[in-house]
Design a protein around this motif. Structure first.
Motif, PDB file in Angstrom:
ATOM      1  N   LYS A   1       0.843  -1.187   0.000  1.00 10.29           N
ATOM      2  CA  LYS A   1       0.000   0.000   0.000  1.00 10.29           C
ATOM      3  C   LYS A   1       0.882   1.241   0.000  1.00 10.29           C
ATOM      4  CE  LYS A   1      -3.729  -2.489   0.251  1.00 10.29           C
ATOM      5  NZ  LYS A   1      -4.631  -2.611  -0.904  1.00 10.29           N
ATOM      6  N   ALA A   2       0.237   2.388   0.046  1.00  9.70           N
ATOM      7  CA  ALA A   2       0.977   3.649   0.031  1.00  9.70           C
ATOM      8  C   ALA A   2       0.402   4.596   1.077  1.00  9.70           C
ATOM      9  CB  ALA A   2       0.934   4.275  -1.356  1.00  9.70           C
ATOM     10  N   LEU A   3       0.366   4.138   2.326  1.00 10.44           N
ATOM     11  CA  LEU A   3      -0.145   4.977   3.406  1.00 10.44           C
ATOM     12  C   LEU A   3       0.820   6.124   3.686  1.00 10.44           C
ATOM     13  CD1 LEU A   3      -1.374   2.229   5.921  1.00 10.44           C
ATOM     14  CD2 LEU A   3      -2.772   3.598   4.378  1.00 10.44           C
ATOM     15  N   THR A   4       0.255   7.272   4.014  1.00 14.52           N
ATOM     16  CA  THR A   4       1.062   8.439   4.360  1.00 14.52           C
ATOM     17  C   THR A   4       0.556   9.019   5.671  1.00 14.52           C
ATOM     18  OG1 THR A   4      -0.401   9.921   3.100  1.00 14.52           O
ATOM     19  CG2 THR A   4       1.497   8.972   1.934  1.00 14.52           C
ATOM     20  N   VAL A   5       1.338   9.924   6.230  1.00 12.56           N
ATOM     21  CA  VAL A   5       0.946  10.554   7.491  1.00 12.56           C
ATOM     22  C   VAL A   5      -0.340  11.347   7.318  1.00 12.56           C
ATOM     23  CG1 VAL A   5       1.682  12.174   9.276  1.00 12.56           C
ATOM     24  CG2 VAL A   5       3.364  10.682   8.196  1.00 12.56           C
ATOM     25  N   SER A   6      -0.574  11.889   6.127  1.00 11.94           N
ATOM     26  CA  SER A   6      -1.784  12.678   5.892  1.00 11.94           C
ATOM     27  C   SER A   6      -3.059  11.867   6.104  1.00 11.94           C
ATOM     28  CB  SER A   6      -1.772  13.248   4.472  1.00 11.94           C
ATOM     29  OG  SER A   6      -1.702  12.199   3.513  1.00 11.94           O
ATOM     30  N   ALA A   7      -2.962  10.539   5.944  1.00 12.40           N
ATOM     31  CA  ALA A   7      -4.147   9.702   6.154  1.00 12.40           C
ATOM     32  C   ALA A   7      -4.591   9.714   7.610  1.00 12.40           C
ATOM     33  CB  ALA A   7      -3.850   8.270   5.710  1.00 12.40           C
TER      34      ALA A   7
END
Length: 381
Positions: free
Chosen positions: A193-199
């Motif tokens: 996946k490509a989770l980021t802090v913005s999520a």
């Protein structure tokens, strides 16, 4: 082709993945002696169709017209087997049951399963806190007795214990959040996946997190609060007081619940591990070791395959060379076939291959496998 515009990078969580966009008009060119473009028949649909509605309330009205479209454009033998269905764009990833989606899909069931697992783990943690708090009751009896003698009301003690559990819950959340941020790269690598802090700064996530923190703090502190606050101050201050008069049945029930949930988790982990190991080690019916796949679709290799094959076989390290229209196990086409003696067509997955496919892959013939004109293999479902 002429570049007429440049668009921003597609978000990582989008199911649209492409290098460039081109119109259908641009596809009407000649390649390898045949025309590439929209199909002439409705049955073969090589594209995904998206509708932008002026009003979402018109879904039922539009869907009601689909049967007439099928009856008008499809052959009689196919009309009973074709159905058009509308689904919201946001439902494709988790709620689509269609074959040949534009990219890999998931299932809403997994969201529910992991949500249930998360709630169960949270409840086990709360029960652990309750059991540890009640186990340390003797250390706090004197404190409770002194506070009651000094005039503390039952409500004051309840607020004190719930506040303490709230503080611990907030600290635990802060630690968990920090660890999660640090482990995002590892988690992305593990889940692709490509989770980021913005999520994690999404408003819905923040509200849900705050609700969970206060829920966990309240549920963890409410039982010890009411148990300790109901203790008699005189009995508490007596010598050799080592336990309170809380419900033993409830405490034992909580312990049993912990063990049951733990056993379910352990059993589920063992089963999942064995399933993954089976998928990794199970026989696929052909030998996939030492097989190298060279993408050649729509390249100059296709019309000159036999010459290309002869060149490769001159290398002593190459035993066999074959070709297929798709990577085995990854993709396939479908076609309609009619069983002998029956009138109805049945759709089967089809893999079209070159000579020496069976020999190269050391594939085994299975009951129900059909060879079609020595160039195609019909794999049974």
């Amino acid at each position: 082709m002429t570049v007429s515009g440049v668009i921003e990078d597609v978000p990582d969580n989008s199911h649209f993945r492409f290098d460039f966009m081109a119109s259908f008009t641009s596809l009407k060119t000649l390649r390898f002696g045949r025309r590439i473009g929209p199909p002439d028949r409705w049955y073969w649909n090589p594209v995904w169709t998206y509708l932008l509605l002026k009003d979402p309330k018109n879904v039922d009205q539009i869907s009601a017209q689909f049967p007439r479209i099928v009856h008008k454009y499809y052959e009689e033998a196919l009309r009973d087997r074709v159905e058009f269905v509308l689904q919201p764009l946001t439902d494709i990833y988790l709620k689509s049951n269609s074959d040949f989606e534009i990219s890999a899909m998931s299932d809403i069931k997994y969201v529910y399963i992991f949500a249930i697992l998360g709630v169960a783990i949270l409840l086990v943690a709360c029960i652990n806190f309750i059991n540890l708090t009640t186990a340390r009751s003797a250390e706090r009896f004197k404190e409770i007795g002194v506070r009651k003698v000094m005039g503390a009301f039952k409500a004051n003690l309840i607020i004190q214990f719930i506040s303490e559990s709230m503080v611990i819950s907030i600290i635990a959340y802060a630690l968990a959040f920090g660890i999660t941020i640090l482990l995002i790269p590892i988690l992305n690598n593990l889940t692709d996946k490509a989770l980021t802090v913005s999520a994690f700064v999404d408003l819905r996530f923040v509200v849900a997190s705050i609700a969970i923190v206060f829920f966990a703090g309240a549920i963890s502190g409410v039982y010890p609060a009411f148990i300790f606050s109901t203790q008699d101050a005189v009995k508490i201050l007596k010598p050799n007081t080592g336990k309170f008069s809380g419900s033993a049945v409830l405490r034992k029930s909580l312990v049993v619940f912990q063990f049951v949930v733990s056993m379910i988790f352990i059993s589920g982990t063992i089963i999942a591990y064995k399933q993954i190991r089976y998928m990794r080690d199970a026989s696929l019916g052909f030998d996939h070791d030492q097989i190298i796949v060279i993408p050649s679709k729509r390249t100059s290799v296709v019309p000159k395959f036999e010459a290309f094959k002869d060149v490769l076989l001159q290398n002593s390290n190459i035993i066999n060379v074959t070709a297929a229209h798709a990577v085995v196990g990854k993709d396939h086409e479908t076609n309609n076939y009619k069983k002998q003696g029956e009138d109805d067509f049945v759709t089967y997955p089809v893999l079209v291959v070159r000579n020496d496919f069976i020999k190269t892959f050391e594939a085994k013939y299975l009951p129900g496998m059909i060879l079609q004109k020595s160039i195609g293999i019909l794999w049974p479902r």
